[in-house]
Design a protein around this motif. Structure first.
Motif, mmCIF file in Angstrom:
data_model
loop_
_atom_site.group_PDB
_atom_site.id
_atom_site.type_symbol
_atom_site.label_atom_id
_atom_site.label_comp_id
_atom_site.label_asym_id
_atom_site.label_seq_id
_atom_site.Cartn_x
_atom_site.Cartn_y
_atom_site.Cartn_z
ATOM 1 N N LYS A 112 0.836 -1.209 0.000
ATOM 2 C CA LYS A 112 0.000 0.000 0.000
ATOM 3 C C LYS A 112 0.869 1.257 0.000
ATOM 4 N N HIS A 113 1.971 1.215 0.729
ATOM 5 C CA HIS A 113 2.905 2.354 0.720
ATOM 6 C C HIS A 113 3.498 2.538 -0.680
ATOM 7 N N MET A 114 3.891 1.428 -1.311
ATOM 8 C CA MET A 114 4.446 1.507 -2.673
ATOM 9 C C MET A 114 3.439 2.139 -3.621
ATOM 10 N N LYS A 115 2.203 1.625 -3.570
ATOM 11 C CA LYS A 115 1.188 2.106 -4.509
ATOM 12 C C LYS A 115 0.894 3.585 -4.274
ATOM 13 N N PHE A 116 0.839 4.007 -3.010
ATOM 14 C CA PHE A 116 0.599 5.425 -2.741
ATOM 15 C C PHE A 116 1.701 6.295 -3.347
ATOM 16 N N LEU A 117 2.936 5.920 -3.095
ATOM 17 C CA LEU A 117 4.050 6.709 -3.632
ATOM 18 C C LEU A 117 4.033 6.741 -5.153
ATOM 19 N N ARG A 143 -5.876 -9.433 -6.626
ATOM 20 C CA ARG A 143 -7.072 -8.693 -7.054
ATOM 21 C C ARG A 143 -7.668 -7.913 -5.889
ATOM 22 N N ARG A 144 -7.757 -8.526 -4.729
ATOM 23 C CA ARG A 144 -8.334 -7.835 -3.564
ATOM 24 C C ARG A 144 -7.459 -6.649 -3.148
ATOM 25 N N ALA A 145 -6.147 -6.837 -3.196
ATOM 26 C CA ALA A 145 -5.235 -5.734 -2.850
ATOM 27 C C ALA A 145 -5.387 -4.581 -3.837
ATOM 28 N N ILE A 146 -5.512 -4.903 -5.115
ATOM 29 C CA ILE A 146 -5.692 -3.865 -6.143
ATOM 30 C C ILE A 146 -7.018 -3.145 -5.945
ATOM 31 N N GLU A 147 -8.059 -3.881 -5.652
ATOM 32 C CA GLU A 147 -9.381 -3.286 -5.447
ATOM 33 C C GLU A 147 -9.414 -2.401 -4.206
ATOM 34 N N LYS A 148 -8.630 -2.744 -3.172
ATOM 35 C CA LYS A 148 -8.623 -1.974 -1.925
ATOM 36 C C LYS A 148 -8.039 -0.570 -2.097
ATOM 37 N N ILE A 149 -7.306 -0.334 -3.181
ATOM 38 C CA ILE A 149 -6.717 1.001 -3.363
ATOM 39 C C ILE A 149 -7.551 1.878 -4.299
ATOM 40 N N GLY A 150 -8.793 1.492 -4.551
ATOM 41 C CA GLY A 150 -9.706 2.364 -5.269
ATOM 42 C C GLY A 150 -9.752 2.219 -6.776
ATOM 43 N N THR A 151 -9.181 1.156 -7.297
ATOM 44 C CA THR A 151 -9.200 0.956 -8.746
ATOM 45 C C THR A 151 -10.584 0.541 -9.227
ATOM 46 N N GLN A 152 -10.807 0.699 -10.510
ATOM 47 C CA GLN A 152 -12.005 0.216 -11.179
ATOM 48 C C GLN A 152 -11.601 -0.923 -12.104
ATOM 49 N N LEU A 153 -12.406 -1.961 -12.168
ATOM 50 C CA LEU A 153 -12.154 -3.076 -13.074
ATOM 51 C C LEU A 153 -12.561 -2.660 -14.478
ATOM 52 N N ASP A 154 -11.598 -2.681 -15.408
ATOM 53 C CA ASP A 154 -11.874 -2.311 -16.789
ATOM 54 C C ASP A 154 -12.276 -3.511 -17.637
ATOM 55 N N ASN A 182 -7.827 12.484 -6.383
ATOM 56 C CA ASN A 182 -7.950 13.286 -5.161
ATOM 57 C C ASN A 182 -8.852 12.629 -4.135
ATOM 58 N N GLU A 183 -9.963 12.057 -4.572
ATOM 59 C CA GLU A 183 -10.854 11.374 -3.627
ATOM 60 C C GLU A 183 -10.185 10.127 -3.055
ATOM 61 N N ILE A 184 -9.515 9.358 -3.907
ATOM 62 C CA ILE A 184 -8.824 8.152 -3.439
ATOM 63 C C ILE A 184 -7.733 8.517 -2.443
ATOM 64 N N ARG A 185 -6.996 9.571 -2.748
ATOM 65 C CA ARG A 185 -5.911 10.008 -1.862
ATOM 66 C C ARG A 185 -6.446 10.396 -0.483
ATOM 67 N N THR A 186 -7.588 11.082 -0.444
ATOM 68 C CA THR A 186 -8.108 11.592 0.823
ATOM 69 C C THR A 186 -9.005 10.607 1.557
ATOM 70 N N THR A 187 -9.338 9.495 0.939
ATOM 71 C CA THR A 187 -10.146 8.477 1.626
ATOM 72 C C THR A 187 -9.310 7.232 1.878
ATOM 73 N N ILE A 188 -8.983 6.519 0.841
ATOM 74 C CA ILE A 188 -8.256 5.244 0.975
ATOM 75 C C ILE A 188 -6.855 5.446 1.539
ATOM 76 N N PHE A 189 -6.196 6.525 1.127
ATOM 77 C CA PHE A 189 -4.826 6.794 1.586
ATOM 78 C C PHE A 189 -4.779 7.938 2.592
ATOM 79 N N LYS A 190 -5.852 8.183 3.323
ATOM 80 C CA LYS A 190 -5.918 9.360 4.196
ATOM 81 C C LYS A 190 -4.828 9.387 5.272
ATOM 82 N N GLU A 191 -4.340 8.202 5.690
ATOM 83 C CA GLU A 191 -3.303 8.177 6.722
ATOM 84 C C GLU A 191 -1.909 8.433 6.172
ATOM 85 N N PHE A 192 -1.782 8.581 4.874
ATOM 86 C CA PHE A 192 -0.447 8.762 4.271
ATOM 87 C C PHE A 192 -0.097 10.220 4.153
#
Length: 192
Positions: A112-117, A143-154, A182-192
């Protein structure tokens, strides 16, 4: 592109542009076969790791990829690697992938830290409009890890890649677009 191939860091990890000197630390953490179950190569084999490193260094030098060593700040220990690839400057799109972590670091929160950066750097500095992340359709953990960071399945690329064991994999494609960041950053990654 080289101006964007820089160190990225937070309080826990630093993503450092890959160097040939990283191979010794990578060899120390890549021996567990569980790491490579979903990867396209078995990097537990030292010769495969050396070829992988050589390929990543060449691709980074050519500008088709930017590969990072994931370094734990506390001990300066390499924990794995991740890359930007399929970089299309005209379309302002890229993929984050080729990610692996040593067995001791899987499930530790480092991903999660890697993906945020990497997402922050892509959207905020590189001015990318679309980031893709792909994985094997049957790799449920990824797949679950990818989905947890706010991605959409294309969608799914059928019979897309050869895997270890000669299975043809279906590849699922997820994305985040700039308007969502911006929404993903302030919700899913709010602690970063």
């Amino acid at each position: 592109m080289q101006e964007y191939y820089i160190e990225l860091s937070d309080e826990r990890i630093t993503l450092k542009p890959l160097r040939s000197s990283d191979i010794d630390q990578m060899k120390k953490i890549c021996g567990d076969p569980v790491i490579w179950k979903w990867f396209t190569a078995d990097l537990a084999d030292p010769s495969n790791m050396e070829k992988w490193m050589s390929d990543r260094l060449n691709a980074s030098e050519e500008g088709s990829q930017m590969t990072y060593a994931v370094v734990l700040n506390e001990h300066q220990q390499v924990a794995g690697s991740s890359s930007y690839g399929h970089i299309n400057w005209k379309e302002k799109a890229l993929e984050i992938g080729w990610t692996w972590l040593g067995a001791d670091y899987i499930g530790s929160g480092i991903n999660k830290h890697m993906k945020f950066l990497m997402l922050s750097h892509a959207f905020d500095t590189m001015e990318i409009e679309r980031v893709e992340i792909r994985t094997d359709e049957i790799n449920v953990r990824s797949r679950r890890a990818i989905e947890k960071i706010g991605t959409q399945l294309d969608g799914t690329l059928r019979s897309h890649r050869q895997t270890l064991g000669n299975r043809r994999r279906n590849t699922v494609v997820y994305s985040i677009i700039k308007e969502e960041w911006n929404e993903i950053r302030t919700t899913i990654f709010k602690e970063f």
